[in-house]
Design a protein around this motif. Sequence first.
Motif, mmCIF file in Angstrom:
data_model
loop_
_atom_site.group_PDB
_atom_site.id
_atom_site.type_symbol
_atom_site.label_atom_id
_atom_site.label_comp_id
_atom_site.label_asym_id
_atom_site.label_seq_id
_atom_site.Cartn_x
_atom_site.Cartn_y
_atom_site.Cartn_z
ATOM 1 N N ALA A 162 0.793 -1.242 0.000
ATOM 2 C CA ALA A 162 0.000 0.000 0.000
ATOM 3 C C ALA A 162 0.820 1.283 0.000
ATOM 4 C CB ALA A 162 -0.986 0.012 1.165
ATOM 5 N N SER A 163 2.139 1.225 -0.144
ATOM 6 C CA SER A 163 2.986 2.410 -0.322
ATOM 7 C C SER A 163 2.770 3.499 0.733
ATOM 8 C CB SER A 163 2.760 3.008 -1.718
ATOM 9 O OG SER A 163 3.083 2.091 -2.728
ATOM 10 N N PRO A 164 2.807 3.175 2.024
ATOM 11 C CA PRO A 164 2.550 4.218 3.022
ATOM 12 C C PRO A 164 3.572 5.351 3.040
ATOM 13 C CG PRO A 164 3.365 2.217 4.062
ATOM 14 C CD PRO A 164 3.067 1.874 2.638
ATOM 15 N N SER A 165 4.798 5.092 2.586
ATOM 16 C CA SER A 165 5.842 6.121 2.630
ATOM 17 C C SER A 165 5.896 6.958 1.363
ATOM 18 C CB SER A 165 7.215 5.465 2.838
ATOM 19 O OG SER A 165 7.238 4.676 3.993
ATOM 20 N N LEU A 166 5.217 6.532 0.315
ATOM 21 C CA LEU A 166 5.422 7.139 -0.993
ATOM 22 C C LEU A 166 4.916 8.575 -1.068
ATOM 23 C CD1 LEU A 166 6.469 6.790 -3.832
ATOM 24 C CD2 LEU A 166 4.268 5.843 -4.490
ATOM 25 N N LEU A 167 3.673 8.805 -0.670
ATOM 26 C CA LEU A 167 3.119 10.149 -0.791
ATOM 27 C C LEU A 167 3.892 11.164 0.044
ATOM 28 C CD1 LEU A 167 1.000 11.948 -2.047
ATOM 29 C CD2 LEU A 167 -0.585 11.293 -0.220
ATOM 30 N N GLU A 176 12.993 17.969 -6.541
ATOM 31 C CA GLU A 176 14.006 17.001 -6.979
ATOM 32 C C GLU A 176 13.443 15.983 -7.959
ATOM 33 O OE1 GLU A 176 17.040 13.573 -5.186
ATOM 34 O OE2 GLU A 176 15.670 14.651 -3.856
ATOM 35 N N LEU A 177 12.182 15.618 -7.795
ATOM 36 C CA LEU A 177 11.603 14.526 -8.579
ATOM 37 C C LEU A 177 10.837 14.985 -9.812
ATOM 38 C CD1 LEU A 177 10.339 12.304 -5.620
ATOM 39 C CD2 LEU A 177 12.401 11.980 -6.992
ATOM 40 N N LYS A 178 10.571 16.268 -9.942
ATOM 41 C CA LYS A 178 9.816 16.750 -11.090
ATOM 42 C C LYS A 178 10.566 16.463 -12.390
ATOM 43 C CE LYS A 178 6.745 20.502 -9.636
ATOM 44 N NZ LYS A 178 6.526 21.973 -9.680
ATOM 45 N N VAL A 409 0.670 6.495 -10.156
ATOM 46 C CA VAL A 409 0.334 7.256 -11.363
ATOM 47 C C VAL A 409 -0.517 8.469 -11.018
ATOM 48 C CG1 VAL A 409 -0.829 7.151 -13.591
ATOM 49 C CG2 VAL A 409 0.547 5.216 -12.825
ATOM 50 N N ALA A 410 -1.521 8.270 -10.165
ATOM 51 C CA ALA A 410 -2.353 9.386 -9.731
ATOM 52 C C ALA A 410 -1.545 10.371 -8.900
ATOM 53 C CB ALA A 410 -3.545 8.876 -8.948
ATOM 54 N N GLN A 411 -0.614 9.863 -8.088
ATOM 55 C CA GLN A 411 0.180 10.745 -7.246
ATOM 56 C C GLN A 411 1.185 11.553 -8.051
ATOM 57 O OE1 GLN A 411 1.667 8.090 -4.235
ATOM 58 N NE2 GLN A 411 -0.371 7.668 -3.436
ATOM 59 N N PHE A 412 1.729 10.960 -9.106
ATOM 60 C CA PHE A 412 2.603 11.729 -9.988
ATOM 61 C C PHE A 412 1.847 12.936 -10.565
ATOM 62 C CE2 PHE A 412 5.610 8.011 -11.212
ATOM 63 C CZ PHE A 412 6.388 8.284 -10.107
ATOM 64 N N GLY A 417 2.558 16.943 -10.930
ATOM 65 C CA GLY A 417 2.012 17.573 -12.129
ATOM 66 C C GLY A 417 2.427 16.907 -13.421
ATOM 67 N N MET A 418 2.713 15.600 -13.385
ATOM 68 C CA MET A 418 3.212 14.895 -14.555
ATOM 69 C C MET A 418 2.241 13.834 -15.034
ATOM 70 S SD MET A 418 7.229 14.153 -13.801
ATOM 71 C CE MET A 418 6.800 12.960 -12.553
ATOM 72 N N ASP A 419 2.128 13.687 -16.343
ATOM 73 C CA ASP A 419 1.463 12.526 -16.916
ATOM 74 C C ASP A 419 2.430 11.341 -16.887
ATOM 75 O OD1 ASP A 419 -0.970 13.753 -17.532
ATOM 76 O OD2 ASP A 419 -0.182 14.548 -19.398
ATOM 77 N N THR A 420 1.879 10.149 -17.078
ATOM 78 C CA THR A 420 2.683 8.928 -17.026
ATOM 79 C C THR A 420 2.420 8.082 -18.267
ATOM 80 O OG1 THR A 420 2.599 8.868 -14.607
ATOM 81 C CG2 THR A 420 3.172 6.824 -15.714
#
Length: 460
Positions: A162-167, A176-178, A409-412, A417-420
Amino acid sequence: MLQNTLARIDRAVSGEALERLFQLIRIPSISADPAYAAACRNAASWCATQLNEIGFEASVRDTIGHPMVVGHYKGAGEGKPHILFYGHYDVQPADPLELWETPPFEPQVSGEGDAAKILGRGSSDDKGQFMTFIESARALMEEEGALPVNVTVLLEGEEESASPSLLPFLKDNVEELKADVAFVCDTSQWDAKTPAIATRLRGLLYEEVFIEGPAYDLHSGHYGSAARNPIHVLTKVLADLRDDEGRIQIPGFYDGVAELTADEKAQWESLGFDPQAFLAEIGLKEPGGEKAYSVLEQIWARPTAEVNGIIGGYTGDGSKTVIPAKASAKVSFRLVGEQEPDKIREAFRAFVAARVPGDCKVTFKSHGGEGAITQPSDSEWVARSLTALTEEWGTEAKLIGMGGSIPIVAQFKRVLGMDTVLVGFALDDDRIHSPNEKYNLTSFHHGIRSWARILSALGA
């Protein structure tokens, strides 16, 4: 130059590239089990080392849970596209171990030629998948001295839990990640010879429900019928989730679920999907979802309510005549369209509570939720990737839907602000999340070559 890179990949794929994948599969990075926390960190360190070897600036980044791996390559220079590539190094538990034909963390190749398969937990989901990208980058760097585009690699270790740390990590590292666009290699081909890009994903809501009845386990002879059995209560609730036509009975569940357009139906019909063959591969004959919709619609465009596990009473060998004090179930919902996870959660809990007798107690535990997402299919990123895939496989690449969920994908989109662009090389029969997981050697081989073509096309 590209042809030289492809030739290098051909030479490496069944030797050193395969051995590197084997090294990673041997690390039992099971994120859901705390006993494997050290293995998850070992896998993260291994991935960071590989990225540093091929020219990235990579590091293991601590989180509230398992670590992330972040690597940057900026050698393509200004004016070149900047892509973010995402994968996950964690894997599902291997249970039940007795059903594996080979040890899950002792990878090997079975078969020859086009029938050759890489066996092991994570071979397809997602170690074999993201290693196609890393091996492609390695070959490009070794042959051409540089990558055609600037790249940030993000590998997480909790996708299977469930990726608890990702968001929180995304929010703390936005700048950094954009990038210009994200690429995810955690999806499937259309078939073994036809590559594909997925443009729609179902969302996911996961709930646990707990029913408590008597104060302690009871002798079924002394208390049978007189005492409420939590398993009876629970299974009745679960049975009420669907009617005989397969429709989910939670009030308001279908709010935000749209029908396919005529153009979408026509495109999907042109794919030549065979529902009988699809079900026959898993030993079934009849679809189990909403009877008013085709199998392809059921797995790509319709929501679900699935019971993933039931716990209660005595389940060991032999007999024990007991009325259990507690029973529980794990229930997941795949969401589509504009369905809102929070509203579905509230409606589900109300649905259950209304069916629990007064002398029983019901509680719930949430494991998160994310809505469905549709990606643009007419972008330059998609167009160039489709062309590259078609050139590599010799078959026209398809635009498809996916029944699964990839919350990142939704979080990106929401956070960065990025499409995937979803490019993957798995197959429906890879048995991901099941015993005897495999990844076709041709998927690994052509996957590496495909990324070399895609990166070259993006940088052209």
